[in-house]
Structures are given as C-alpha cells and as structure tokens.
Design a protein around this motif. Sequence first.
Motif, PDB file in Angstrom:
ATOM      1  N   ILE A 127       0.861  -1.186   0.000  1.00 31.82           N
ATOM      2  CA  ILE A 127       0.000   0.000   0.000  1.00 31.82           C
ATOM      3  C   ILE A 127       0.893   1.231   0.000  1.00 31.82           C
ATOM      4  O   ILE A 127       1.644   1.476   0.952  1.00 31.82           O
ATOM      5  N   LEU A 128       0.824   2.022  -1.068  1.00 34.41           N
ATOM      6  CA  LEU A 128       1.667   3.200  -1.221  1.00 34.41           C
ATOM      7  C   LEU A 128       0.861   4.490  -1.269  1.00 34.41           C
ATOM      8  O   LEU A 128       1.439   5.580  -1.371  1.00 34.41           O
ATOM      9  N   ASP A 129      -0.459   4.382  -1.203  1.00 36.14           N
ATOM     10  CA  ASP A 129      -1.316   5.561  -1.235  1.00 36.14           C
ATOM     11  C   ASP A 129      -1.262   6.269   0.118  1.00 36.14           C
ATOM     12  O   ASP A 129      -1.522   5.657   1.166  1.00 36.14           O
ATOM     13  N   LEU A 130      -0.938   7.565   0.108  1.00 39.07           N
ATOM     14  CA  LEU A 130      -0.756   8.300   1.361  1.00 39.07           C
ATOM     15  C   LEU A 130      -2.029   8.351   2.193  1.00 39.07           C
ATOM     16  O   LEU A 130      -1.981   8.274   3.426  1.00 39.07           O
ATOM     17  N   LYS A 131      -3.168   8.456   1.553  1.00 36.99           N
ATOM     18  CA  LYS A 131      -4.431   8.528   2.299  1.00 36.99           C
ATOM     19  C   LYS A 131      -4.699   7.221   3.036  1.00 36.99           C
ATOM     20  O   LYS A 131      -5.077   7.222   4.217  1.00 36.99           O
ATOM     21  N   GLN A 132      -4.494   6.086   2.349  1.00 35.15           N
ATOM     22  CA  GLN A 132      -4.691   4.788   2.998  1.00 35.15           C
ATOM     23  C   GLN A 132      -3.702   4.574   4.136  1.00 35.15           C
ATOM     24  O   GLN A 132      -4.073   4.062   5.208  1.00 35.15           O
ATOM     25  N   ILE A 133      -2.437   4.967   3.914  1.00 37.67           N
ATOM     26  CA  ILE A 133      -1.424   4.829   4.963  1.00 37.67           C
ATOM     27  C   ILE A 133      -1.806   5.667   6.174  1.00 37.67           C
ATOM     28  O   ILE A 133      -1.734   5.200   7.326  1.00 37.67           O
ATOM     29  N   ARG A 134      -2.233   6.903   5.927  1.00 36.24           N
ATOM     30  CA  ARG A 134      -2.589   7.798   7.032  1.00 36.24           C
ATOM     31  C   ARG A 134      -3.780   7.264   7.831  1.00 36.24           C
ATOM     32  O   ARG A 134      -3.741   7.226   9.069  1.00 36.24           O
ATOM     33  N   LEU A 135      -4.814   6.833   7.141  1.00 33.34           N
ATOM     34  CA  LEU A 135      -5.993   6.321   7.835  1.00 33.34           C
ATOM     35  C   LEU A 135      -5.669   5.067   8.634  1.00 33.34           C
ATOM     36  O   LEU A 135      -6.135   4.897   9.779  1.00 33.34           O
ATOM     37  N   CYS A 136      -4.885   4.192   8.053  1.00 36.18           N
ATOM     38  CA  CYS A 136      -4.514   2.952   8.736  1.00 36.18           C
ATOM     39  C   CYS A 136      -3.717   3.242  10.008  1.00 36.18           C
ATOM     40  O   CYS A 136      -3.978   2.649  11.064  1.00 36.18           O
ATOM     41  N   TYR A 137      -2.773   4.171   9.929  1.00 40.11           N
ATOM     42  CA  TYR A 137      -1.943   4.479  11.095  1.00 40.11           C
ATOM     43  C   TYR A 137      -2.752   5.194  12.177  1.00 40.11           C
ATOM     44  O   TYR A 137      -2.622   4.881  13.373  1.00 40.11           O
ATOM     45  N   LEU A 138      -3.603   6.136  11.781  1.00 37.10           N
ATOM     46  CA  LEU A 138      -4.405   6.867  12.762  1.00 37.10           C
ATOM     47  C   LEU A 138      -5.375   5.945  13.501  1.00 37.10           C
ATOM     48  O   LEU A 138      -5.667   6.156  14.682  1.00 37.10           O
ATOM     49  N   ARG A 139      -5.863   4.910  12.814  1.00 32.34           N
ATOM     50  CA  ARG A 139      -6.818   3.997  13.441  1.00 32.34           C
ATOM     51  C   ARG A 139      -6.156   2.944  14.312  1.00 32.34           C
ATOM     52  O   ARG A 139      -6.847   2.265  15.083  1.00 32.34           O
TER      53      ARG A 139
END
Length: 517
Positions: free
Chosen positions: A128-140
Amino acid sequence: MNRSRRPAVGVPVASTCGWKALLLPQQNRQSLYVYGSEVAVEKECIRQLQCGVWVIHPFSQIRSYYIMCMMAITFLNLIGIPMEIAFLDGRSGVGWEGFNVFSDTLFLIDVALNFRMGIISEDSEVAILDLKQIRLCYLRTWFIPDVIAAFPIGYILLIADLQFQSDPNSSKASRMMRILMFVRILSLVRLLRVSRLVRFFNEVEKISNANLDVVRLFFRVLSLFMMIFLLCHWNGCIQYFIPMLEEFPSDCWIRRENLMNATVGEKYSFGVFRALSQMIALSYGSTETPTNETEMWIVMVSMVSGALMYTVLVANTAAIITEGDPTAQAYKSKISHLEHYMTFMKLPADLQLRINKYYQTRFGGKWFDERDILNLVSSSLKEEILTIMCARLVYKVPMFQSFNVNFINALLVKLQHEVFQEGDFIIRQSAPGDRMFFIEHGQVLEETESSQRELCDGDYFGETCLLTKGKHVSTVQALTICQAFSLDVDSFHSTLDGFPDVKTELNKIALQQQESV
C-alpha cells in the motif's frame, strides 16, 4: 552473440535522484519471493515512481536498515529507562541525558515517518503506497500509543536538570527535586515503546523470506527471550524503585542489605536477584518475610509476573513445537527421500544441486499436490481458482481474445504449472511442437535463425504448434527462474471438439498462417 536485453531492475532506480532511489524496493531474496521475478520488482519500482510522492517502500534498503536501527534503540531505551528512574537518582550524567534527547527525537521522527511508510497488505502481493490509505490505517491503529510513548520527557529532564544545577536557593532546589521525581515517574510512559519493539519484530518476520523457516524461528525465539529479559529487568528495577519512593523505610530490604551507599551495579544486581528469586518461587533472594505492606505487594507482583513468564514461555514453546507447518514438514520429508535417491543413483554433484534448487523454486519449502487439491474442489471453484491465476495470461494471446468465456474456461482447467531454472532450454527449434507456454514470472530468450527477442511476465510463446501440430520454429531458453503455465496440443484439440464454431474459426487462422509462410 548480442542480446537485446530488457532494462535491468536497477534502471528505474538509477534514473532517479539518489534519495528517491533509496525509497524504492530493492532486488533481494525477499522482494523476489513476493513479486516472483526481476521484471515484477522493476514494475513495482515504476508503480511507486508513478505515485508522484515519496513513500518508503516496505522492501526498500533504507527500510531494512531503519527497522534494525530502531529495534536496537528501542531495546536500549527499555533497558535504560527503568535503570535511570530507579538507580541514577538524578545523576544520570550528560551522556545518558544526551541519549534520552536523541531517543525522544528519533521516536518523534518515527511517528512522522509512519505517515510515509508503505504497508504490506495481508496477502503480501501489493504494498500500500497511497498516502491517504497509509494515514488512515496508522491513525486507526498505533498513532495514539506511539505519540504517548514518544512524549519528549528527555527534553523536560534536561531543562529541569540545568535549572536545578544553576539555582543555589535551597527551597527552590527542594521544589525542583520534587518536580524531577514527578517527571521521572511520568517518564514511565516511555515504556510503551515495548509495543513498538514487538511491531518491529513482526515487520522483520513479515518481510523476511518465508522460505527461510529457520530465520523466522530465530526471530520468534529471540523476541520471546527479549520479552522475558525485559520482564525480569523491570521487576528488578521495581524492587529498588518502590522503597526509594518511600525514602527507604528503616525496615526495607535495602537497609537490611546495607545498600544505601552501594554502587549502581551492586544495587541493580541485588534487585534483579531478589526479583528472580520471587519470580521462580525460590527463597534465596529473600530469607525473610515482607516487613511491610509495600514489600508484600512487590513480592506478590513478582510472583504473578513469574507465573506469567512461565505461562508465556511454555505456551510459546508448545506453539513452536505443535504449530509446525505440515506442508513444510512434508517438504522436508520429500527432500530427504530425494537426497537418498540421488545418492543411491550416484548423480553428479552439480545435477543434485540443480534438482534441489528446482524443488525449492517449485514448491517454496512447502509440499502440496496441486492436482489433488484442484480435483477435490468443485468444477466451479476449480474454474474460479484458475481464472484468477491464469485468465489474464490466456487473454493476452490475440487468437483467444475474440472467443467466448466458456471456451476460455475450458482451456484454463487444462493448464499445467511448470518451473524452469536459469539456463534451461524450454523448447528447441525443430523439435515436435507439443505445448505452448504462458509466462507468469521470469524472463526467457526466444531465438530463431534470423532474430531474437526477450520475453517476460505476461508474455507467451509456442502458440503456432497448437494450430499446425508442427515443429517449433524457435529455441526458447530461460534467462532467470521462470514460472509458467503450459497448454499441451492434445488437451487443446480435445477442448476444441466441444466448441465446433471455435474450431472452424481457428482452422481458418491456421490456413492463413500456412499460406503466409
């Protein structure tokens, strides 16, 4: 002989600026195992470059070094923080305070970098290299624990120590000492970094080559013993820390052992010895019963943590023994039989090596009968499995693109998975044409009397023999380990018998090809 080779994996890396190249996946055993071939790794590099933003790929070289560095720093923190709080008593020195500031800075940077860290998906096929997906995954998931663990206590302690040393006023100094004690207790939140250590171990195991079961077992055992060591270490520090908070009562074990003016090493040794004695239910470390309520609670905590240590150790040992991969065990058994056979037949050493390499490549350290598995499922599930695996390969052949799905599905169940090693001749010119091939992963060189071309993932060759039942018109040799699917002539024509319209159309194509020749 000159070969017009495709660009190597390093070409996209070399064509970018230096710091971006460090973020791209590297060609190594891990990436080749996940993606299957050099070409697939190259495509992953291109995919990351096309994202247009900088993201650290899970298989990049800098990511590997970063994980190893953070594992070491985290482990040193989990050892040093309890010792600083319990034994140093505000006299940690410039070196340790500098390490604290450095560690806090590094963990704050780590929180920021996690928003740019590629994530390995569950199926380990696509990062997964999409910044939005990475950000959401880490925040959750781990953002809040990481922020708490990265709270910059080191900066506060450094400022407070400097203020304390520069202030000669005794009342202010006393107040500052209380503030320092409170801050040191507050710094216990940094022990939440143990979760980061566990996650680093999990990441190392995930990106390591799944074929290397010994390496995975090593990391699992290492992480287990590190957790047990930290548990004993923390318990030993607590043995000294709690009496220190009470300003060493007259009946505490520290005064009884006359350790008030002892060195840090001596205090720590007695504390750990006392903790271990209680954890493993021996009386060597404490010949007397607890003299006050505080000591009683410390002993009870040590006994419970000891029981927990036993439970974790026994449970993990049992899991390592009983949760052995049956397919891996079956593979080892097959390899053992194979080696006995090769020895008995007195095969040359180089041939034995190639056979072993073939088995490792073909089965990946796990033994299973693919035909038996597919025969046990329904025909519908079998078609669905093969469609996912092979349909994209078949549809790339121009003569199959215009035919209906039923014919393609009937062809898919006839495909056979094959593996070739570097240097193997897959087909030879003028040999009877009995099969065509679809390349899943790998690179091959196709040569005729007048030309040559290199084929890779998704390409195909040998299709002419399906129509004409003639001889192969080219020689094809594997340039790398090549995983492919083959379709033999007899299976193809038996399938055609059930589709007369398709058979008529393909006969016309065959006649046109013969006339053009």
